[in-house]
Design a protein around this motif. Sequence first.
Motif, PDB file in Angstrom:
ATOM      1  N   PHE A 191      -1.638   6.565  -2.858  1.00 26.28           N
ATOM      2  CA  PHE A 191      -1.293   5.182  -2.546  1.00 26.28           C
ATOM      3  C   PHE A 191      -0.692   5.057  -1.151  1.00 26.28           C
ATOM      4  O   PHE A 191       0.053   5.923  -0.692  1.00 26.28           O
ATOM      5  N   ASN A 192      -1.014   3.936  -0.505  1.00 26.74           N
ATOM      6  CA  ASN A 192      -0.253   3.443   0.629  1.00 26.74           C
ATOM      7  C   ASN A 192      -0.182   1.933   0.443  1.00 26.74           C
ATOM      8  O   ASN A 192      -1.210   1.241   0.515  1.00 26.74           O
ATOM      9  N   LEU A 193       1.014   1.408   0.168  1.00 27.65           N
ATOM     10  CA  LEU A 193       1.161   0.008  -0.205  1.00 27.65           C
ATOM     11  C   LEU A 193       0.989  -0.942   0.979  1.00 27.65           C
ATOM     12  O   LEU A 193       0.825  -2.152   0.778  1.00 27.65           O
ATOM     13  N   GLN A 194       1.012  -0.406   2.201  1.00 26.26           N
ATOM     14  CA  GLN A 194       0.678  -1.237   3.359  1.00 26.26           C
ATOM     15  C   GLN A 194      -0.821  -1.538   3.334  1.00 26.26           C
ATOM     16  O   GLN A 194      -1.236  -2.686   3.369  1.00 26.26           O
ATOM     17  N   LYS A 195      -1.617  -0.486   3.249  1.00 22.66           N
ATOM     18  CA  LYS A 195      -3.074  -0.565   3.204  1.00 22.66           C
ATOM     19  C   LYS A 195      -3.584   0.861   3.221  1.00 22.66           C
ATOM     20  O   LYS A 195      -2.934   1.745   3.799  1.00 22.66           O
ATOM     21  N   HIS A 196      -4.732   1.107   2.629  1.00 24.48           N
ATOM     22  CA  HIS A 196      -5.203   2.495   2.494  1.00 24.48           C
ATOM     23  C   HIS A 196      -5.343   3.213   3.818  1.00 24.48           C
ATOM     24  O   HIS A 196      -5.211   4.442   3.891  1.00 24.48           O
ATOM     25  N   ASP A 197      -5.607   2.474   4.904  1.00 28.59           N
ATOM     26  CA  ASP A 197      -5.839   3.138   6.193  1.00 28.59           C
ATOM     27  C   ASP A 197      -4.612   3.120   7.102  1.00 28.59           C
ATOM     28  O   ASP A 197      -4.709   3.446   8.290  1.00 28.59           O
ATOM     29  N   TYR A 198      -3.440   2.779   6.558  1.00 25.91           N
ATOM     30  CA  TYR A 198      -2.228   2.787   7.370  1.00 25.91           C
ATOM     31  C   TYR A 198      -1.793   4.237   7.591  1.00 25.91           C
ATOM     32  O   TYR A 198      -1.882   5.059   6.684  1.00 25.91           O
ATOM     33  N   PRO A 199      -1.299   4.604   8.783  1.00 18.36           N
ATOM     34  CA  PRO A 199      -1.137   6.030   9.117  1.00 18.36           C
ATOM     35  C   PRO A 199       0.087   6.733   8.569  1.00 18.36           C
ATOM     36  O   PRO A 199       0.189   7.955   8.698  1.00 18.36           O
ATOM     37  N   ASN A 200       1.042   6.018   7.961  1.00 14.57           N
ATOM     38  CA  ASN A 200       2.233   6.718   7.488  1.00 14.57           C
ATOM     39  C   ASN A 200       2.868   6.009   6.298  1.00 14.57           C
ATOM     40  O   ASN A 200       2.495   4.899   5.940  1.00 14.57           O
ATOM     41  N   LEU A 201       3.870   6.688   5.725  1.00 11.55           N
ATOM     42  CA  LEU A 201       4.603   6.188   4.563  1.00 11.55           C
ATOM     43  C   LEU A 201       6.009   5.719   4.927  1.00 11.55           C
ATOM     44  O   LEU A 201       6.802   5.397   4.038  1.00 11.55           O
ATOM     45  N   ASP A 202       6.349   5.676   6.202  1.00 15.70           N
ATOM     46  CA  ASP A 202       7.741   5.576   6.624  1.00 15.70           C
ATOM     47  C   ASP A 202       8.494   4.414   5.985  1.00 15.70           C
ATOM     48  O   ASP A 202       9.653   4.554   5.591  1.00 15.70           O
TER      49      ASP A 202
END
Length: 360
Positions: A191-202
């Motif tokens: 998962f990346n809740l920003q968007k699947h192609d966002y570069p980090n989890l920060d």
Amino acid sequence: MSASAAVPVQDSYGRLSDGREVFRYTFRNSRNVTVSVINYGCVITDILVPDKNGTIDDISIGYDKIEDYEGNPRCFGSICGRVVNVISKGKFVLDDKEYTLPLTFSSLENEAPKHAIHGGIQGFHLKLFSSWIEDDKVKMKYVSPDGEEGFPGELTTIVTYQLTNQNELITEYSATTTKPTIVNLTNHAYFNLQKHDYPNLDDHVLQIMAEQYTENKDDDIFIPSGKLRDVTGTPFDFRKPVRMGDRLKEGPHGRGFFHNFCLGESGPLKQAAILDHPPTGRRLEVLTTEPGMHLYTGCNTIPHTRGKSGAVYEPFCSICLETQHYPDTPTHQEKFPSIVLRPGEHFYSKTVFKFSLIPQ
């Protein structure tokens, strides 16, 4: 059929290299959430959810085509089995008999494989399940032959997916066996809740409802030592929400997290984790009947991987919250909750991913 759940629709997702057809099942609920799954590896290919402004994005890491999932070395979105996670040295003893599994994993780069992981060379993530729609659920079935990947017994596994109008993606697992064997199943969604192609989890904020974790060895950092440790005063204390950008580099050896958290007894459905993303307002809650949840933050095993819509996935761009029994349980069978399944017994497990917005 329940009015509180979305009814799945089937279409073709293409064909495997041997010509077998793969089917996709798409759920769309009344709250603009869409989830797609395929019957190859029981992969969750897409999870589209709205943010606080109503913008809908795909928050699930994956590929565009069946040709890529046919390899899927990172297990994107797939079911892992018969036994998820590691079995050290690829050996286990059951009823005084030793079994040997293919060695497919090493903790160190450029080192020959030393351990078994995720069910073997051709684990469940690389199997075509038979599949069908049953009311508002999709069911997928695979019969693993006796001896497949070194495991004893013919194992019949059914995976069930359902999407409710309360934005709950429900996954249920059931299994039976013809001989004593071991079973530990999970879904390996990233998962990346920003968007699947966002570069980090920060900017993700994580909370895990666990007082203990399973310690890993110092000299083999992805392999449990067999000891349970209190999270207090350690980088593993997520009992209160923690911003991931402030914690990832504090993880062991600066490589993020590849660790199991102890949630309590198996059986009751309980909250395991809450993952928030304040910039978009998205929230993911994880509930499970499992005694553990493996936190995996991509580490160095996702180097420059090309995914769907032209995305390039890098280390620490996504997070896995894998509900399961503890890793390497056969090696520590006197200390860890058992994963043994015997003829006449019924394995059952349930995990819920619930999508919502952070309360204001």
